[in-house]
Enzyme design. Structure first.
Site, PDB file in Angstrom:
ATOM      1  N   ARG A  28       0.837  -1.220   0.000  1.00 12.43           N
ATOM      2  CA  ARG A  28       0.000   0.000   0.000  1.00 12.43           C
ATOM      3  C   ARG A  28       0.865   1.261   0.000  1.00 12.43           C
ATOM      4  O   ARG A  28       0.530   2.236  -0.677  1.00 12.43           O
ATOM      5  CB  ARG A  28      -0.967  -0.044   1.184  1.00 12.43           C
ATOM      6  CG  ARG A  28      -1.977  -1.190   0.984  1.00 12.43           C
ATOM      7  CD  ARG A  28      -3.334  -0.895   1.515  1.00 12.43           C
ATOM      8  NE  ARG A  28      -4.295  -1.871   1.010  1.00 12.43           N
ATOM      9  CZ  ARG A  28      -5.280  -2.392   1.731  1.00 12.43           C
ATOM     10  NH1 ARG A  28      -5.446  -2.038   2.996  1.00 12.43           N
ATOM     11  NH2 ARG A  28      -6.120  -3.260   1.188  1.00 12.43           N
ATOM     12  N   ASP A 131      12.982 -15.490  15.565  1.00 13.49           N
ATOM     13  CA  ASP A 131      14.194 -15.739  16.373  1.00 13.49           C
ATOM     14  C   ASP A 131      14.788 -14.486  17.032  1.00 13.49           C
ATOM     15  O   ASP A 131      15.563 -14.596  17.981  1.00 13.49           O
ATOM     16  CB  ASP A 131      15.290 -16.374  15.497  1.00 13.49           C
ATOM     17  CG  ASP A 131      14.852 -17.694  14.890  1.00 13.49           C
ATOM     18  OD1 ASP A 131      13.931 -18.313  15.436  1.00 13.49           O
ATOM     19  OD2 ASP A 131      15.447 -18.115  13.870  1.00 13.49           O
ATOM     20  N   ARG A 250      10.266 -34.302  32.348  1.00 15.08           N
ATOM     21  CA  ARG A 250       9.418 -34.461  31.167  1.00 15.08           C
ATOM     22  C   ARG A 250       9.809 -33.395  30.143  1.00 15.08           C
ATOM     23  O   ARG A 250      10.197 -32.292  30.515  1.00 15.08           O
ATOM     24  CB  ARG A 250       7.943 -34.270  31.519  1.00 15.08           C
ATOM     25  CG  ARG A 250       7.367 -35.373  32.378  1.00 15.08           C
ATOM     26  CD  ARG A 250       7.228 -36.668  31.583  1.00 15.08           C
ATOM     27  NE  ARG A 250       6.528 -37.694  32.323  1.00 15.08           N
ATOM     28  CZ  ARG A 250       7.063 -38.497  33.239  1.00 15.08           C
ATOM     29  NH1 ARG A 250       8.340 -38.378  33.555  1.00 15.08           N
ATOM     30  NH2 ARG A 250       6.341 -39.413  33.846  1.00 15.08           N
ATOM     31  N   LEU A 257       4.523 -24.760  16.338  1.00 19.48           N
ATOM     32  CA  LEU A 257       3.427 -24.046  16.994  1.00 19.48           C
ATOM     33  C   LEU A 257       3.797 -22.578  17.203  1.00 19.48           C
ATOM     34  O   LEU A 257       2.963 -21.672  17.098  1.00 19.48           O
ATOM     35  CB  LEU A 257       3.226 -24.713  18.360  1.00 19.48           C
ATOM     36  CG  LEU A 257       2.132 -24.292  19.281  1.00 19.48           C
ATOM     37  CD1 LEU A 257       0.909 -25.120  18.931  1.00 19.48           C
ATOM     38  CD2 LEU A 257       2.517 -24.575  20.724  1.00 19.48           C
TER      39      LEU A 257
HETATM   40  O1  F6P Z   1      14.355 -19.182  11.689  1.00 21.85           O
HETATM   41  C1  F6P Z   1      13.098 -19.533  12.129  1.00 21.85           C
HETATM   42  C2  F6P Z   1      13.059 -20.962  12.605  1.00 21.85           C
HETATM   43  O2  F6P Z   1      11.763 -21.235  13.062  1.00 21.85           O
HETATM   44  C3  F6P Z   1      14.111 -21.330  13.645  1.00 21.85           C
HETATM   45  O3  F6P Z   1      13.720 -20.929  14.939  1.00 21.85           O
HETATM   46  C4  F6P Z   1      14.201 -22.815  13.461  1.00 21.85           C
HETATM   47  O4  F6P Z   1      15.466 -23.288  13.833  1.00 21.85           O
HETATM   48  C5  F6P Z   1      13.987 -22.993  11.988  1.00 21.85           C
HETATM   49  O5  F6P Z   1      13.314 -21.840  11.526  1.00 21.85           O
HETATM   50  C6  F6P Z   1      13.185 -24.215  11.615  1.00 21.85           C
HETATM   51  O6  F6P Z   1      13.118 -24.290  10.225  1.00 21.85           O
HETATM   52  P1  F6P Z   1      12.175 -25.269   9.397  1.00 21.85           P
HETATM   53  O7  F6P Z   1      10.778 -24.783   9.539  1.00 21.85           O
HETATM   54  O8  F6P Z   1      12.676 -25.159   8.016  1.00 21.85           O
HETATM   55  O9  F6P Z   1      12.329 -26.619  10.023  1.00 21.85           O
END
Ligand code: F6P
Length: 326
Positions: A28, A131, A250, A257
């Protein structure tokens, strides 16, 4: 410097909540400034294999609240090769695109830097990753939402941990960065965070078990950043079994998620501000910079700094978790 008439926008790497809000803002703001917009599908893959479509204001209607990315995303192997990038450049030119906005993390912005240097293309990046591991910015798009998802999950785990008087290791993502673990632990009142940044400093597990637990506490939640080198939470569980068998630990791995869900207001605002600023940056003749945020102000961060200068996590930050969980 030639005026930018047409921009291409893409999302690349792991998706992050708020990417759609960023696509909307970029589209936009560009149209508002008289530019054409082309949506590029599946990250750099869409440039290499010519999967693009003209974007209009209505193309980005009703997406600000949606997680994921309407453009789709990928980690494109072809773009790593010079031949792939040549193909991408030729397709981009044939489509009339003269500048790019790349929304993604570390790997995506490194790709943007190489492409921009090789072909002298104006590229502006937006930090899109849960991240929070990019240099020159206090936050990345998606990080706040992922943190909130973690907190919600840990609140639930706390109920069962308390009832069973158990030690829970909750593994969170982070791609070798411990911000989700550290700040997830602070926000959920967890007993500790185990992060890759401290891996070589101390034996975090031994320290936690020998000094970190209050004796009167019968349950504990430890946020563990994913770490292929140590096996993450599962690796720690194995160590506990062998070295501290009195604990019945555990493991919960939150996994992908953490990447889904509707973005928080903070992420929507960040994405909207950064997306609009990307267009301002291109109008100003900025190139090969990522839009960052420092103390509430938007800043331009050279790609080289964004992808190499990481924040650090020191023992002082981890001590907060320890101190507040006595
Ligand atoms: O960079 C984002 C991220 O979710 C990281 O936290 C994780 O290590 C990676 O991507 C997981 O990647 P993929 O979804 O390709 O397994």
């Amino acid at each position: 410097m030639a005026q930018v008439k047409c921009i291409g926008v893409l999302t690349s790497g792991g998706d992050a909540p708020g990417m759609n809000a960023a696509i909307r803002a970029v589209t936009r703001a560009a149209i508002f400034n008289g530019m054409r917009v082309v949506g590029i599908k599946r990250g750099y893959y869409g440039l290499v294999y010519n999967e693009m479509e003209e974007f209009y204001s209505k193309s980005v209607s009703n997406i600000i609240q949606q997680g994921g990315t309407i453009l789709k995303t990928a980690r494109c192997k072809e773009f790593v090769t010079p031949e792939g990038r040549k193909q991408a450049f030729d397709n981009m030119r044939a489509e009339g695109i003269d500048a790019l906005v790349v929304i993604g993390g570390d790997g995506s912005l490194s790709g943007a830097r190489i492409f921009a240097e090789e072909y002298d293309i104006p590229i502006v990046g937006l930090p899109g990753t849960i991240d929070n591991d990019l240099g020159g910015t206090d936050s990345t798009i998606g990080y706040d939402t992922a943190l909130n998802t973690i907190v919600e999950a840990v609140d639930k785990i706390r109920d069962t941990a308390t009832s069973h008087e158990r030690l829970f290791l909750v593994e969170v993502m982070g791609h070798m960065a411990g911000y989700l673990a550290l700040n997830g632990a602070i926000a959920s009142g967890a007993e500790a965070a185990i992060v890759p940044e401290m891996e070589t400093e101390i034996d975090q597990l031994a320290d936690l078990i020998n000094h970190g637990f209050r004796k009167s506490k019968n349950s504990a939640i430890v946020l563990v950043a994913e770490n292929p080198a140590t096996g993450g939470a599962l690796g720690l569980k194995q160590r506990i079994k062998e070295e501290f068998p009195e604990y019945d630990a555990r493991v919960t791995i939150l996994g992908h998620l953490q990447r889904g869900g509707s973005p928080t207001a903070a992420d929507r605002i960040l994405a909207s501000r950064m997306g609009a600023q990307a267009i301002t940056a291109l109008k100003e003749g900025q190139r090969n910079v990522m839009i960052g945020i420092k103390n509430g102000e938007l800043v331009y961060v050279p790609f080289s700094k964004a992808t190499t200068h990481k924040h650090t996590i020191g023992s002082a930050e981890l001590d907060i978790v320890k101190m507040l969980s006595i």
